[in-house]
Design a protein around this motif. Structure first.
Motif, PDB file in Angstrom:
ATOM      1  N   ILE A   1       0.895  -1.256  -0.214  1.00 12.06           N
ATOM      2  CA  ILE A   1      -0.053   0.235  -0.196  1.00 12.06           C
ATOM      3  C   ILE A   1       1.187   1.453   0.030  1.00 12.06           C
ATOM      4  N   THR A   2       0.659   1.821  -0.245  1.00  8.88           N
ATOM      5  CA  THR A   2       1.368   3.478  -0.776  1.00  8.88           C
ATOM      6  C   THR A   2       0.504   4.151  -0.542  1.00  8.88           C
TER       7      THR A   2
ATOM      8  N   THR B   1       2.913   1.977   8.326  1.00 10.50           N
ATOM      9  CA  THR B   1       3.897   2.611   7.665  1.00 10.50           C
ATOM     10  C   THR B   1       4.870   0.816   7.778  1.00 10.50           C
ATOM     11  N   SER B   2       5.214   0.358   7.135  1.00 10.10           N
ATOM     12  CA  SER B   2       6.498  -0.531   6.884  1.00 10.10           C
ATOM     13  C   SER B   2       7.959   0.017   6.533  1.00 10.10           C
ATOM     14  N   LYS B   3       7.393   0.725   5.457  1.00  8.45           N
ATOM     15  CA  LYS B   3       8.848   1.335   5.128  1.00  8.45           C
ATOM     16  C   LYS B   3       8.861   2.979   4.875  1.00  8.45           C
ATOM     17  N   ILE B   4      10.347   3.698   5.692  1.00  8.08           N
ATOM     18  CA  ILE B   4      10.105   5.147   4.822  1.00  8.08           C
ATOM     19  C   ILE B   4      10.431   4.825   3.354  1.00  8.08           C
ATOM     20  N   VAL B   5       9.371   5.447   2.897  1.00  6.24           N
ATOM     21  CA  VAL B   5      10.092   5.667   1.213  1.00  6.24           C
ATOM     22  C   VAL B   5       9.226   6.653   0.038  1.00  6.24           C
ATOM     23  N   ASP B   6      10.232   7.764  -0.480  1.00  3.46           N
ATOM     24  CA  ASP B   6       9.948   8.522  -1.125  1.00  3.46           C
ATOM     25  C   ASP B   6       9.329   8.125  -2.582  1.00  3.46           C
ATOM     26  N   ILE B   7       8.112   7.966  -2.555  1.00  3.71           N
ATOM     27  CA  ILE B   7       7.855   7.258  -4.038  1.00  3.71           C
ATOM     28  C   ILE B   7       8.207   7.714  -5.335  1.00  3.71           C
ATOM     29  N   ARG B   8       8.782   8.910  -5.182  1.00  3.90           N
ATOM     30  CA  ARG B   8       9.326   9.968  -6.510  1.00  3.90           C
ATOM     31  C   ARG B   8      10.678   8.221  -6.628  1.00  3.90           C
ATOM     32  N   ASP B   9      11.466   8.501  -6.298  1.00  5.15           N
ATOM     33  CA  ASP B   9      12.678   7.382  -5.726  1.00  5.15           C
ATOM     34  C   ASP B   9      12.442   6.493  -6.569  1.00  5.15           C
ATOM     35  N   TYR B  10      12.742   5.792  -8.064  1.00  4.51           N
ATOM     36  CA  TYR B  10      12.295   4.432  -8.217  1.00  4.51           C
ATOM     37  C   TYR B  10      13.245   2.694  -8.181  1.00  4.51           C
ATOM     38  N   GLU B  11      14.700   3.687  -7.855  1.00  6.48           N
ATOM     39  CA  GLU B  11      15.469   2.410  -6.922  1.00  6.48           C
ATOM     40  C   GLU B  11      14.836   1.989  -5.580  1.00  6.48           C
ATOM     41  N   GLN B  12      14.069   3.170  -4.826  1.00  7.52           N
ATOM     42  CA  GLN B  12      13.624   2.640  -4.062  1.00  7.52           C
ATOM     43  C   GLN B  12      12.697   1.774  -3.936  1.00  7.52           C
ATOM     44  N   LEU B  13      11.533   1.880  -5.074  1.00  4.47           N
ATOM     45  CA  LEU B  13      10.075   1.536  -5.287  1.00  4.47           C
ATOM     46  C   LEU B  13      10.590   0.191  -5.785  1.00  4.47           C
ATOM     47  N   LEU B  14      11.404   0.258  -6.672  1.00  3.97           N
ATOM     48  CA  LEU B  14      12.292  -1.932  -7.203  1.00  3.97           C
ATOM     49  C   LEU B  14      12.399  -2.278  -6.168  1.00  3.97           C
ATOM     50  N   ARG B  15      12.939  -1.448  -5.092  1.00  7.88           N
ATOM     51  CA  ARG B  15      13.840  -2.879  -3.623  1.00  7.88           C
ATOM     52  C   ARG B  15      12.039  -2.623  -3.164  1.00  7.88           C
ATOM     53  N   CYS B  16      11.109  -1.724  -3.313  1.00 12.86           N
ATOM     54  CA  CYS B  16       9.887  -2.713  -2.425  1.00 12.86           C
ATOM     55  C   CYS B  16       8.784  -3.210  -3.111  1.00 12.86           C
ATOM     56  N   PHE B  17       8.965  -3.351  -3.888  1.00 17.04           N
ATOM     57  CA  PHE B  17       8.365  -4.168  -5.470  1.00 17.04           C
ATOM     58  C   PHE B  17       8.786  -6.146  -5.394  1.00 17.04           C
ATOM     59  N   GLU B  18       9.709  -6.319  -4.868  1.00 14.00           N
ATOM     60  CA  GLU B  18       9.694  -7.192  -4.629  1.00 14.00           C
ATOM     61  C   GLU B  18       9.340  -7.965  -4.663  1.00 14.00           C
ATOM     62  N   GLY B  19       8.753  -9.498  -4.956  1.00 17.23           N
ATOM     63  CA  GLY B  19       7.949  -9.943  -3.655  1.00 17.23           C
ATOM     64  C   GLY B  19       7.005  -9.520  -3.890  1.00 17.23           C
ATOM     65  N   ILE B  20       5.778  -8.800  -4.357  1.00 14.24           N
ATOM     66  CA  ILE B  20       4.907  -8.112  -4.395  1.00 14.24           C
ATOM     67  C   ILE B  20       3.578  -8.697  -5.306  1.00 14.24           C
ATOM     68  N   ASP B  21       2.030  -9.033  -4.839  1.00 10.37           N
ATOM     69  CA  ASP B  21       1.456  -9.106  -6.130  1.00 10.37           C
ATOM     70  C   ASP B  21       0.655  -8.363  -6.467  1.00 10.37           C
ATOM     71  N   THR B  22       0.369  -7.694  -5.739  1.00 14.10           N
ATOM     72  CA  THR B  22      -1.392  -6.516  -5.861  1.00 14.10           C
ATOM     73  C   THR B  22      -0.504  -5.404  -4.862  1.00 14.10           C
ATOM     74  N   ILE B  23      -0.388  -4.098  -5.649  1.00 22.89           N
ATOM     75  CA  ILE B  23      -0.094  -2.460  -4.810  1.00 22.89           C
ATOM     76  C   ILE B  23      -1.189  -2.105  -5.030  1.00 22.89           C
ATOM     77  N   PHE B  24      -1.824  -1.261  -3.710  1.00 22.08           N
ATOM     78  CA  PHE B  24      -2.913   0.382  -3.960  1.00 22.08           C
ATOM     79  C   PHE B  24      -2.388   0.842  -3.688  1.00 22.08           C
ATOM     80  N   HIS B  25      -2.530   2.166  -4.948  1.00 25.12           N
ATOM     81  CA  HIS B  25      -1.966   3.078  -4.691  1.00 25.12           C
ATOM     82  C   HIS B  25      -2.573   3.879  -4.153  1.00 25.12           C
TER      83      HIS B  25
END
Length: 102
Positions: A6-7, A38-62
């Motif tokens: 969840i973003t 909130t499990s992780k503090i992430v700036d959604i403008r940071d592509y690399e951070q998002l790539l790491r967060c999305f590993e193993g994720i099945d569904t995203i709720f934005h």
């Protein structure tokens, strides 16, 4: 168990989604602000951070940036593109955009 991300997990809607979904799914909440959902503090403008967060994720709720007034619509669109872009190479199964009508 499916893994859901969840973003905007610190928002009211993000926290409510987290509360509902965590009963049946493994939920990861990301936000720029800390909260109990909130499990992780992430700036959604940071592509690399998002790539790491999305590993193993099945569904995203934005649900990030839902509070933005209409004058910030371009910013919301850009942030949504930032979320969608890293989801493709990782092959996220499902992507849900939470939208409020005002």
């Amino acid at each position: 168990m499916n893994k859901v991300l969840i973003t905007g997990s610190s928002s009211r809607i993000g926290r409510a989604l987290h509360w509902i979904l965590c009963q049946d799914y493994d939920v990861v909440g990301i936000d720029i602000s800390p909260s109990s959902a909130t499990s992780k503090i992430v700036d959604i403008r940071d592509y690399e951070q998002l790539l790491r967060c999305f590993e193993g994720i099945d569904t995203i709720f934005h649900s990030a940036a839902l509070h933005a007034p209409i004058t910030l619509l371009k910013s919301k669109r850009k942030k949504t593109k930032n979320i969608v872009a890293p989801a493709f190479p990782i092959q996220i199964n499902q992507f849900e955009i939470i939208k409020l009508n005002r």
